[in-house]
Design a protein around this motif. Structure first.
Motif, PDB file in Angstrom:
ATOM      1  N   PHE A  94      44.830  49.101  46.333  1.00 62.30           N
ATOM      2  CA  PHE A  94      43.667  49.772  46.920  1.00 62.30           C
ATOM      3  C   PHE A  94      43.178  48.983  48.122  1.00 62.30           C
ATOM      4  CE2 PHE A  94      42.768  51.516  42.489  1.00 62.30           C
ATOM      5  CZ  PHE A  94      43.126  52.807  42.818  1.00 62.30           C
ATOM      6  N   GLY A  95      42.650  49.704  49.104  1.00 66.48           N
ATOM      7  CA  GLY A  95      42.115  49.058  50.295  1.00 66.48           C
ATOM      8  C   GLY A  95      40.853  48.262  50.025  1.00 66.48           C
ATOM      9  N   GLY A  96      40.044  48.730  49.090  1.00 70.76           N
ATOM     10  CA  GLY A  96      38.847  47.988  48.704  1.00 70.76           C
ATOM     11  C   GLY A  96      37.588  48.434  49.410  1.00 70.76           C
ATOM     12  N   TRP A  97      36.482  47.986  48.855  1.00 67.94           N
ATOM     13  CA  TRP A  97      35.166  48.205  49.450  1.00 67.94           C
ATOM     14  C   TRP A  97      34.312  46.989  49.157  1.00 67.94           C
ATOM     15  CZ3 TRP A  97      36.356  52.454  45.845  1.00 67.94           C
ATOM     16  CH2 TRP A  97      35.960  52.205  44.543  1.00 67.94           C
ATOM     17  N   ARG A  98      33.075  47.000  49.578  1.00 67.73           N
ATOM     18  CA  ARG A  98      32.214  45.816  49.444  1.00 67.73           C
ATOM     19  C   ARG A  98      31.322  45.849  48.214  1.00 67.73           C
ATOM     20  NH1 ARG A  98      28.667  45.522  54.038  1.00 67.73           N
ATOM     21  NH2 ARG A  98      28.797  47.769  53.989  1.00 67.73           N
ATOM     22  N   TRP A  99      31.382  46.906  47.397  1.00 71.36           N
ATOM     23  CA  TRP A  99      30.526  47.005  46.220  1.00 71.36           C
ATOM     24  C   TRP A  99      31.364  46.753  44.982  1.00 71.36           C
ATOM     25  CZ3 TRP A  99      30.600  49.775  41.753  1.00 71.36           C
ATOM     26  CH2 TRP A  99      29.429  49.794  41.006  1.00 71.36           C
ATOM     27  N   PRO A 100      30.893  46.081  43.971  1.00 73.40           N
ATOM     28  CA  PRO A 100      29.595  45.405  43.903  1.00 73.40           C
ATOM     29  C   PRO A 100      29.577  44.090  44.648  1.00 73.40           C
ATOM     30  CG  PRO A 100      30.785  45.033  41.869  1.00 73.40           C
ATOM     31  CD  PRO A 100      31.644  45.937  42.720  1.00 73.40           C
ATOM     32  N   ASP A 101      30.768  43.641  45.063  1.00 75.22           N
ATOM     33  CA  ASP A 101      30.934  42.405  45.807  1.00 75.22           C
ATOM     34  C   ASP A 101      32.312  42.467  46.460  1.00 75.22           C
ATOM     35  OD1 ASP A 101      29.597  40.089  46.471  1.00 75.22           O
ATOM     36  OD2 ASP A 101      29.944  39.068  44.572  1.00 75.22           O
ATOM     37  N   PRO A 102      32.473  41.957  47.659  1.00 82.34           N
ATOM     38  CA  PRO A 102      33.817  41.940  48.239  1.00 82.34           C
ATOM     39  C   PRO A 102      34.759  41.078  47.394  1.00 82.34           C
ATOM     40  CG  PRO A 102      32.161  41.429  49.902  1.00 82.34           C
ATOM     41  CD  PRO A 102      31.469  41.423  48.572  1.00 82.34           C
ATOM     42  N   GLY A 103      36.034  41.411  47.434  1.00 84.53           N
ATOM     43  CA  GLY A 103      37.022  40.567  46.768  1.00 84.53           C
ATOM     44  C   GLY A 103      37.535  41.077  45.437  1.00 84.53           C
ATOM     45  N   TYR A 104      37.128  42.250  45.017  1.00 80.68           N
ATOM     46  CA  TYR A 104      37.633  42.797  43.753  1.00 80.68           C
ATOM     47  C   TYR A 104      39.053  43.309  43.939  1.00 80.68           C
ATOM     48  CZ  TYR A 104      33.585  42.475  40.760  1.00 80.68           C
ATOM     49  OH  TYR A 104      32.585  41.993  39.966  1.00 80.68           O
ATOM     50  N   ARG A 105      39.880  43.084  42.912  1.00 82.21           N
ATOM     51  CA  ARG A 105      41.258  43.578  42.908  1.00 82.21           C
ATOM     52  C   ARG A 105      41.477  44.369  41.628  1.00 82.21           C
ATOM     53  NH1 ARG A 105      45.021  38.801  43.084  1.00 82.21           N
ATOM     54  NH2 ARG A 105      43.535  38.001  41.585  1.00 82.21           N
ATOM     55  N   THR A 106      42.399  45.324  41.681  1.00 78.21           N
ATOM     56  CA  THR A 106      42.688  46.195  40.550  1.00 78.21           C
ATOM     57  C   THR A 106      44.130  45.974  40.105  1.00 78.21           C
ATOM     58  OG1 THR A 106      41.143  47.822  41.432  1.00 78.21           O
ATOM     59  CG2 THR A 106      42.704  48.598  39.771  1.00 78.21           C
ATOM     60  N   PHE A 107      44.341  45.982  38.780  1.00 80.74           N
ATOM     61  CA  PHE A 107      45.669  45.788  38.200  1.00 80.74           C
ATOM     62  C   PHE A 107      45.913  46.890  37.181  1.00 80.74           C
ATOM     63  CE2 PHE A 107      44.186  41.801  39.762  1.00 80.74           C
ATOM     64  CZ  PHE A 107      45.308  41.152  40.264  1.00 80.74           C
ATOM     65  N   SER A 108      47.205  47.229  36.963  1.00 81.66           N
ATOM     66  CA  SER A 108      47.503  48.259  35.978  1.00 81.66           C
ATOM     67  C   SER A 108      48.866  48.023  35.339  1.00 81.66           C
ATOM     68  CB  SER A 108      47.461  49.659  36.603  1.00 81.66           C
ATOM     69  OG  SER A 108      48.576  49.850  37.440  1.00 81.66           O
ATOM     70  N   ALA A 109      49.024  48.636  34.173  1.00 79.12           N
ATOM     71  CA  ALA A 109      50.290  48.727  33.445  1.00 79.12           C
ATOM     72  C   ALA A 109      50.252  50.080  32.750  1.00 79.12           C
ATOM     73  CB  ALA A 109      50.434  47.581  32.444  1.00 79.12           C
ATOM     74  N   ASP A 110      51.291  50.402  31.986  1.00 75.78           N
ATOM     75  CA  ASP A 110      51.329  51.710  31.326  1.00 75.78           C
ATOM     76  C   ASP A 110      50.094  51.977  30.471  1.00 75.78           C
ATOM     77  OD1 ASP A 110      53.716  52.345  32.498  1.00 75.78           O
ATOM     78  OD2 ASP A 110      54.931  51.792  30.755  1.00 75.78           O
ATOM     79  N   SER A 111      49.590  50.960  29.780  1.00 78.75           N
ATOM     80  CA  SER A 111      48.472  51.175  28.861  1.00 78.75           C
ATOM     81  C   SER A 111      47.263  50.289  29.164  1.00 78.75           C
ATOM     82  CB  SER A 111      48.934  50.941  27.419  1.00 78.75           C
ATOM     83  OG  SER A 111      49.403  49.608  27.282  1.00 78.75           O
ATOM     84  N   LEU A 112      47.225  49.680  30.342  1.00 82.32           N
ATOM     85  CA  LEU A 112      46.134  48.771  30.696  1.00 82.32           C
ATOM     86  C   LEU A 112      45.638  49.011  32.114  1.00 82.32           C
ATOM     87  CD1 LEU A 112      47.723  45.432  29.425  1.00 82.32           C
ATOM     88  CD2 LEU A 112      45.752  46.579  28.387  1.00 82.32           C
ATOM     89  N   LEU A 113      44.351  48.794  32.316  1.00 80.32           N
ATOM     90  CA  LEU A 113      43.740  48.743  33.640  1.00 80.32           C
ATOM     91  C   LEU A 113      42.869  47.497  33.673  1.00 80.32           C
ATOM     92  CD1 LEU A 113      42.380  52.346  34.343  1.00 80.32           C
ATOM     93  CD2 LEU A 113      44.198  51.164  35.591  1.00 80.32           C
ATOM     94  N   ALA A 114      42.806  46.836  34.818  1.00 80.01           N
ATOM     95  CA  ALA A 114      41.947  45.658  34.942  1.00 80.01           C
ATOM     96  C   ALA A 114      41.346  45.592  36.336  1.00 80.01           C
ATOM     97  CB  ALA A 114      42.735  44.387  34.653  1.00 80.01           C
ATOM     98  N   SER A 115      40.156  45.022  36.384  1.00 83.01           N
ATOM     99  CA  SER A 115      39.483  44.739  37.638  1.00 83.01           C
ATOM    100  C   SER A 115      39.091  43.271  37.608  1.00 83.01           C
ATOM    101  CB  SER A 115      38.240  45.618  37.775  1.00 83.01           C
ATOM    102  OG  SER A 115      37.539  45.306  38.951  1.00 83.01           O
ATOM    103  N   VAL A 116      39.391  42.556  38.698  1.00 85.32           N
ATOM    104  CA  VAL A 116      39.094  41.130  38.787  1.00 85.32           C
ATOM    105  C   VAL A 116      38.318  40.893  40.068  1.00 85.32           C
ATOM    106  CG1 VAL A 116      40.084  38.811  38.952  1.00 85.32           C
ATOM    107  CG2 VAL A 116      41.223  40.554  37.565  1.00 85.32           C
ATOM    108  N   GLY A 117      37.202  40.200  39.933  1.00 84.98           N
ATOM    109  CA  GLY A 117      36.390  39.900  41.102  1.00 84.98           C
ATOM    110  C   GLY A 117      35.654  38.593  40.914  1.00 84.98           C
ATOM    111  N   PRO A 118      34.819  38.241  41.864  1.00 82.85           N
ATOM    112  CA  PRO A 118      34.086  36.984  41.785  1.00 82.85           C
ATOM    113  C   PRO A 118      33.124  36.954  40.597  1.00 82.85           C
ATOM    114  CG  PRO A 118      33.778  38.061  43.934  1.00 82.85           C
ATOM    115  CD  PRO A 118      34.512  39.002  43.062  1.00 82.85           C
TER     116      PRO A 118
END
Length: 157
Positions: A94-118
């Motif tokens: 994903f290109g990203g946005w500034r909410w809720p804070d800049p620097g969030y990244r998204t991860f996925s697998a067949d049965s998982l989703l994750a978001s990682v940020g500051p």
């Protein structure tokens, strides 16, 4: 999302979504409806690096993470734990946005989703805590998240 009957053009942009507290908005451009802008209501909105289609996909993933039946949140995850937590997943571009804070990244697998940020610094909530991340993970089934139980350095909520 803003009710369709309430969307109005103001200075060439039409707000279509607000965060839960109303202190951040997203708008599309009147001249280019595929262009998305974000920012504080009443101030100049800045362009998002995602077009409207990608933005809506990104929002859908975030909403899934927030509302899934099987999910965990680690608000103070030591960065050295991230490789084992994210090992079953791949990063989504994903290109990203500034909410809720800049620097969030998204991860996925067949049965998982994750978001990682500051991670928020507990001593100063307006600052990020160096060496730590906030991690939100959702699974299709409860069993999909069991591998997280081996990580003793993280207190999952």
């Amino acid at each position: 999302m803003v009710d369709l009957s309430e969307i109005r053009e103001v200075q060439g942009k039409s707000v279509f979504m607000k965060d839960a507290t109303g202190d951040w908005v997203w708008a599309f451009g009147a001249d280019d409806p595929d262009m998305v802008f974000e920012g504080v209501p009443g101030e100049d909105l800045e362009p998002v690096s995602e077009d409207l289609t990608e933005f809506l996909k990104h929002v859908t993933v975030l909403e899934t993470l927030m509302t899934a039946n099987f999910r965990r949140l680690g608000d103070q995850v030591p960065d050295e734990e991230l490789p084992s937590i994210l090992k079953p997943m791949q990063e989504v571009g994903f290109g990203g946005w500034r909410w809720p804070d800049p620097g969030y990244r998204t991860f996925s697998a067949d049965s998982l989703l994750a978001s990682v940020g500051p991670a928020v610094d507990p001593a100063s909530p307006w600052l990020n805590r160096a060496g730590y991340s906030a991690v939100r993970i959702a699974g299709v089934e409860s069993a999909d998240l069991e591998y997280l139980d081996t990580t003793t350095a993280v207190k999952w909520i």
